[in-house]
Motif scaffolding. Structure first.
Motif, PDB file in Angstrom:
ATOM      1  N   MET A   1      27.254  11.418  30.018  1.00  0.00           N
ATOM      2  CA  MET A   1      26.152  11.321  29.072  1.00  0.00           C
ATOM      3  C   MET A   1      25.008  12.239  29.520  1.00  0.00           C
ATOM      4  N   ALA A   2      24.399  12.894  28.572  1.00  0.00           N
ATOM      5  CA  ALA A   2      23.277  13.791  28.845  1.00  0.00           C
ATOM      6  C   ALA A   2      22.082  12.994  29.373  1.00  0.00           C
ATOM      7  N   ARG A   3      21.366  13.598  30.290  1.00  0.00           N
ATOM      8  CA  ARG A   3      20.143  13.012  30.845  1.00  0.00           C
ATOM      9  C   ARG A   3      19.113  14.122  30.971  1.00  0.00           C
ATOM     10  N   ALA A   4      17.845  13.755  30.897  1.00  0.00           N
ATOM     11  CA  ALA A   4      16.772  14.734  31.063  1.00  0.00           C
ATOM     12  C   ALA A   4      15.636  14.091  31.832  1.00  0.00           C
ATOM     13  N   HIS A   5      14.907  14.928  32.535  1.00  0.00           N
ATOM     14  CA  HIS A   5      13.676  14.506  33.205  1.00  0.00           C
ATOM     15  C   HIS A   5      12.570  15.347  32.595  1.00  0.00           C
ATOM     16  N   ALA A   6      11.527  14.693  32.075  1.00  0.00           N
ATOM     17  CA  ALA A   6      10.482  15.426  31.362  1.00  0.00           C
ATOM     18  C   ALA A   6       9.108  14.821  31.628  1.00  0.00           C
ATOM     19  N   ARG A   7       8.119  15.599  31.299  1.00  0.00           N
ATOM     20  CA  ARG A   7       6.736  15.127  31.308  1.00  0.00           C
ATOM     21  C   ARG A   7       6.089  15.575  30.009  1.00  0.00           C
ATOM     22  N   HIS A   8       5.010  14.903  29.617  1.00  0.00           N
ATOM     23  CA  HIS A   8       4.373  15.249  28.348  1.00  0.00           C
ATOM     24  C   HIS A   8       2.880  14.972  28.379  1.00  0.00           C
ATOM     25  N   ILE A   9       2.230  15.530  27.374  1.00  0.00           N
ATOM     26  CA  ILE A   9       0.813  15.288  27.118  1.00  0.00           C
ATOM     27  C   ILE A   9       0.719  14.875  25.659  1.00  0.00           C
ATOM     28  N   LEU A  10       0.113  13.751  25.397  1.00  0.00           N
ATOM     29  CA  LEU A  10      -0.037  13.223  24.034  1.00  0.00           C
ATOM     30  C   LEU A  10      -1.497  13.273  23.629  1.00  0.00           C
ATOM     31  N   VAL A  11      -1.760  13.914  22.486  1.00  0.00           N
ATOM     32  CA  VAL A  11      -3.117  13.986  21.928  1.00  0.00           C
ATOM     33  C   VAL A  11      -3.071  13.670  20.439  1.00  0.00           C
ATOM     34  N   GLN A  12      -4.231  13.498  19.829  1.00  0.00           N
ATOM     35  CA  GLN A  12      -4.296  13.111  18.416  1.00  0.00           C
ATOM     36  C   GLN A  12      -4.105  14.259  17.431  1.00  0.00           C
ATOM     37  N   THR A  13      -4.577  15.462  17.778  1.00  0.00           N
ATOM     38  CA  THR A  13      -4.558  16.539  16.796  1.00  0.00           C
ATOM     39  C   THR A  13      -3.705  17.733  17.242  1.00  0.00           C
ATOM     40  N   LYS A  14      -3.198  18.437  16.275  1.00  0.00           N
ATOM     41  CA  LYS A  14      -2.418  19.647  16.537  1.00  0.00           C
ATOM     42  C   LYS A  14      -3.294  20.702  17.212  1.00  0.00           C
ATOM     43  N   GLU A  15      -4.529  20.794  16.781  1.00  0.00           N
ATOM     44  CA  GLU A  15      -5.456  21.780  17.336  1.00  0.00           C
ATOM     45  C   GLU A  15      -5.697  21.536  18.826  1.00  0.00           C
ATOM     46  N   GLU A  16      -5.920  20.290  19.188  1.00  0.00           N
ATOM     47  CA  GLU A  16      -6.125  19.964  20.599  1.00  0.00           C
ATOM     48  C   GLU A  16      -4.867  20.277  21.411  1.00  0.00           C
TER      49      GLU A  16
END
Length: 93
Positions: A1-16
């Motif tokens: 089975m495929a696995r991934a390790h990731a990180r992210h940044i979540l914000v409210q607007t596309k512009e930000e």
């Protein structure tokens, strides 16, 4: 089975999201940007989401993680939560 390790940044607007992506491209540290701007609690860990498999995240996020280029900042990716920048550090088939 495929696995991934990731990180992210979540914000409210596309512009930000686009502004933060530009700053990272210009040399800002992804983890620092996550700690400063991310609305997700994972921001305090530099945006680290750990390792996960397909179907564990919302579909739009899943598609970006399992189809995008490893090591490249991707986004903005729009989900029901807002706009994400994400970076996959590794992925296995």
């Amino acid at each position: 089975m495929a696995r991934a390790h990731a990180r992210h940044i979540l914000v409210q607007t596309k512009e930000e999201c686009e502004e933060i992506k530009t700053r990272i491209a210009e040399g800002a540290d992804f983890a620092d940007m996550a700690a400063k701007y991310s609305l997700c609690p994972s921001g305090q860990q530099g945006g680290d989401l750990g390792e996960f498999g397909p179907g564990q995240m919302v579909p739009e996020f899943d598609a970006a993680v399992f189809q995008g280029v490893v090591g490249e900042v991707q986004g903005p990716v729009k989900t029901q939560f807002g706009y994400h920048l994400l970076e996959v550090s590794r992925r296995t088939a």
